[in-house]
Design an enzyme around this catalytic site. Structure first.
Site, PDB file in Angstrom:
ATOM      1  CG  ASP A  90       7.894  -7.959   4.813  1.00  0.00           C
ATOM      2  OD1 ASP A  90       8.849  -8.140   5.589  1.00  0.00           O
ATOM      3  OD2 ASP A  90       7.935  -8.214   3.598  1.00  0.00           O
ATOM      4  CG  ASP A 122       5.996  -9.078  -0.585  1.00  0.00           C
ATOM      5  OD1 ASP A 122       6.606  -9.179   0.499  1.00  0.00           O
ATOM      6  OD2 ASP A 122       6.571  -8.904  -1.668  1.00  0.00           O
ATOM      7  CG  ASP A 163       5.694 -11.318   5.027  1.00  0.00           C
ATOM      8  OD1 ASP A 163       6.441 -11.129   6.004  1.00  0.00           O
ATOM      9  OD2 ASP A 163       5.905 -10.831   3.905  1.00  0.00           O
TER      10      ASP A 163
END
Length: 613
Positions: free
Chosen positions: A298, A495, A499
């Site tokens: 990410d 995080d 996700d």
């Protein structure tokens, strides 16, 4: 089971020393049978699923020991089998204990208005139409509509966009977003179970259910070791006509190096990782991490800091940039806005003196004004500062929007005085960490984010990722993971709440747990407790070293066991002596496996780029 087997072996030994051979055999036989029954059930269930593991040899050895009266040998095999299971359970329990502190962020109670009073019922009691209060820093508990003039929300955990957004009266706010401004009222439009956060949790469960089971190192080698063992045992019995030779082969072939060495190495690696602030949820997760070839990351909060920082200060009048920043930071000391914190932090970093403001008026989501040291200062959007009047040419040029940046205009004594530009910066350790990961064997690195395409591509170019997937929903992130798994064992790092499904779908999910959401920490196999991306390279280095040592121990143990099998098949190693010899092999491979506790010669920190073995 371990305690029962130890007591059984010790009690039988006492009876044997007292001259009670028959009693000793009964105790040892009972101990073997006690461990044999659950093992039999486990093997039958595995065979029904079409799975053949290392436990089959142990089952045959223990059953043969009972059939041929070699009770002590059977009890020793039972001790090794239960000991391996205990080690794996210990690893999982330790990981759960270390992780428990991360899973407390999900909202459990809400602030609800009822008959003129503010109550705090459980979140499950919220119904559509309820009016709720969301305090600064709290997570929006359920999907709802803004009931105040406006609200400032940090939606980065949901969308991947790092900068806060303003939601005005009547606009929707999704559960999982964080209040980055002052308190506001929310009109619930859904229950907790029907809200965005719960939907993502359900997607996590679906992703976990679709993940293919990971074949452990021990089970892979058992597919080779099992037929070899049965062949040698059968030949020993056939050529000698003595079934006890087959039993002796099975006893020395009992795959204790497989049952014990791999768990010991993995538990040692998990322990070492915990000292580095890395929580690995069991040996299967550690082994899968060691085999990672494709890495998806990410952007916001993972490759970038997730916290806006000042990149440029433009002035339109005779003010110096530090003077402009000092006035802005002095006023922002009393603002709860996330950008205010960044402005104050930069002024403090530069050592600028801050004065406390007076006559402060803040319109949430628009701007703030007040008096600082006798001067009237205002911060906020362009229209708020200009009052609808045209901006000077210099101000217009400086205000050209740049991708990924946020502009805060500053007015002094009623005139536009400057512009503060903020950006979600790339982490200082991101580039070096990606280079370290490539040196550790990661062949493909992909950035997958919910942020805008141009912003994502800019970060991807700077870091040298192999591909960029932008503007992804949680479902699209799962699809990206499934695509990338075709290139090899794939790990996903993130995080945010959005996700979590991708973490669950990947072969290995890694959560930045220091600031990550509950859902991502629960879905992940590995949690980085510190907000440092370089811990990811540490985790991979530790996993690879632990797997190397486990594999080394398994191969050494299997080699010694095969040599002992040949001796036993020739009739020179009876079952009890074989069990004791197997114990010596076990001690050797366990001592070797314990090397995973350390960092290796010249590698005390487990850092990549140095010899792993």
């Amino acid at each position: 089971m371990v305690a029962a087997v130890v007591v059984g072996i010790a009690s039988g030994a006492v009876a044997w020393l007292a001259g009670q051979q028959a009693l000793a055999d009964w105790i040892w036989g009972g101990t073997t049978a006690l461990a044999l029954l659950p093992l039999l059930i486990q093997v039958v269930v595995s065979l029904a699923r079409g799975e053949v593991g290392v436990d089959v040899i142990a089952l045959l050895a223990m059953g043969g020991s009972l059939a041929l009266g070699e009770y002590l040998a059977g009890a020793v095999v039972a001790l090794m089998l239960s000991g391996g299971e205990l080690l794996e359970s210990f690893a999982a329990a330790r990981a759960r204990k270390e992780l428990s502190g991360l899973l407390e962020r999900a909202p459990r109670v809400v602030h609800r208005y009822a008959e003129g009073q503010l109550t705090e019922p459980a979140i499950e009691e919220v119904r559509p139409g309820d009016r709720l209060l969301v305090k600064p820093g709290e997570m929006v508990p359920v999907d709802g509509a803004i009931a105040d003039a406006s609200a400032v929300l940090d939606e980065s955990a949901l969308t991947g966009e790092p900068l806060p957004v303003e939601r005005r009266t009547g606009e929707r706010a999704r559960s999982g977003a964080v209040n980055a401004g002052g308190p506001f009222d929310l009109r619930a439009v859904a229950t907790a179970e029907e809200s965005t956060y719960a939907a993502i949790v359900r997607l996590v469960r679906e992703a976990e259910g679709s993940r293919a089971p990971f074949v452990r190192l021990a089970d892979r080698y058992s597919l080779i070791f099992l037929p070899v063992t049965l062949l040698v045992a059968g030949l020993g019995w056939l050529l000698s006509g003595e079934p006890v030779r087959a039993l002796a082969v099975l006893v020395v072939a009992t795959p204790c190096p497989l049952i014990l060495a791999a768990p010991v190495a993995f538990v040692s690696g998990i322990s070492r990782a915990a000292h580095r602030g890395i929580i690995i949820k069991g040996g299967v997760a550690l082994e899968a991490l060691a085999r990672t070839r494709t890495l998806l990351l990410d952007k916001t909060g993972t490759l970038t800091t997730g916290v806006p920082t000042i990149t440029r200060i433009e002035t339109f009048t005779g003010l110096e940039s530090d003077e402009l920043l000092g006035l802005a930071a002095s006023l922002d000391q009393v603002s709860p806005h996330v950008l205010a914190a960044a402005i104050v932090a930069e002024a403090q970093r530069r050592g600028l003196p801050l004065r406390f403001p007076s006559e402060v008026n803040e319109i949430l989501g628009t701007g703030i004004e007040g008096t600082v040291d006798g001067r009237r200062v205002a911060l906020g959007k362009r229209a708020w500062i200009s009052g609808g009047r045209p901006l000077p040419a210099a101000a217009l040029q400086a205000a050209i929007d740049e991708d990924g940046l946020s502009n805060v205009f500053v007015g002094v004594d009623g005139e536009p005085a400057g512009l503060i530009v903020l950006e979600d910066r790339i982490r200082e350790d991101s580039a070096q960490t990606l280079r370290d990961l490539r040196r550790l064997g990661v062949g493909r690195i992909v950035m997958v984010t919910g942020d805008h395409q141009d912003v994502a591509e800019k970060v991807g170019r700077e870091l040298g990722t192999d591909a960029v997937w932008a503007e992804c929903t949680p479902e699209q992130k799962v699809a990206a993971v499934q695509r990338e798994k075709q290139h090899g064992t794939a790990a996903m790092v993130g995080d945010g709440i959005n996700d979590a499904p991708a973490l669950a779908a990947a072969d290995v999910g890694v959560a930045m747990g220091a600031r990550g959401a509950t859902a991502s920490s629960q879905a992940a196999d590995v949690v980085l407790m510190q907000d440092r991306l370089d811990r990811l390279a540490d985790a991979l280095a530790i996993a690879k070293r632990s797997r190397y040592i486990a594999l080394q121990s398994v191969l050494i143990g299997m080699g010694l066991s095969i040599a002992a099998m040949l001796v036993a098949a020739a009739g020179y190693l009876p079952p009890l002596a074989g069990a004791l010899f197997q114990e010596a092999i076990d001690v050797a491979v366990i001592l070797n496996a314990l090397r995973a506790l350390g960092g290796g010669a010249g590698n005390p920190g487990g850092r990549p780029g140095r010899p792993l073995p």
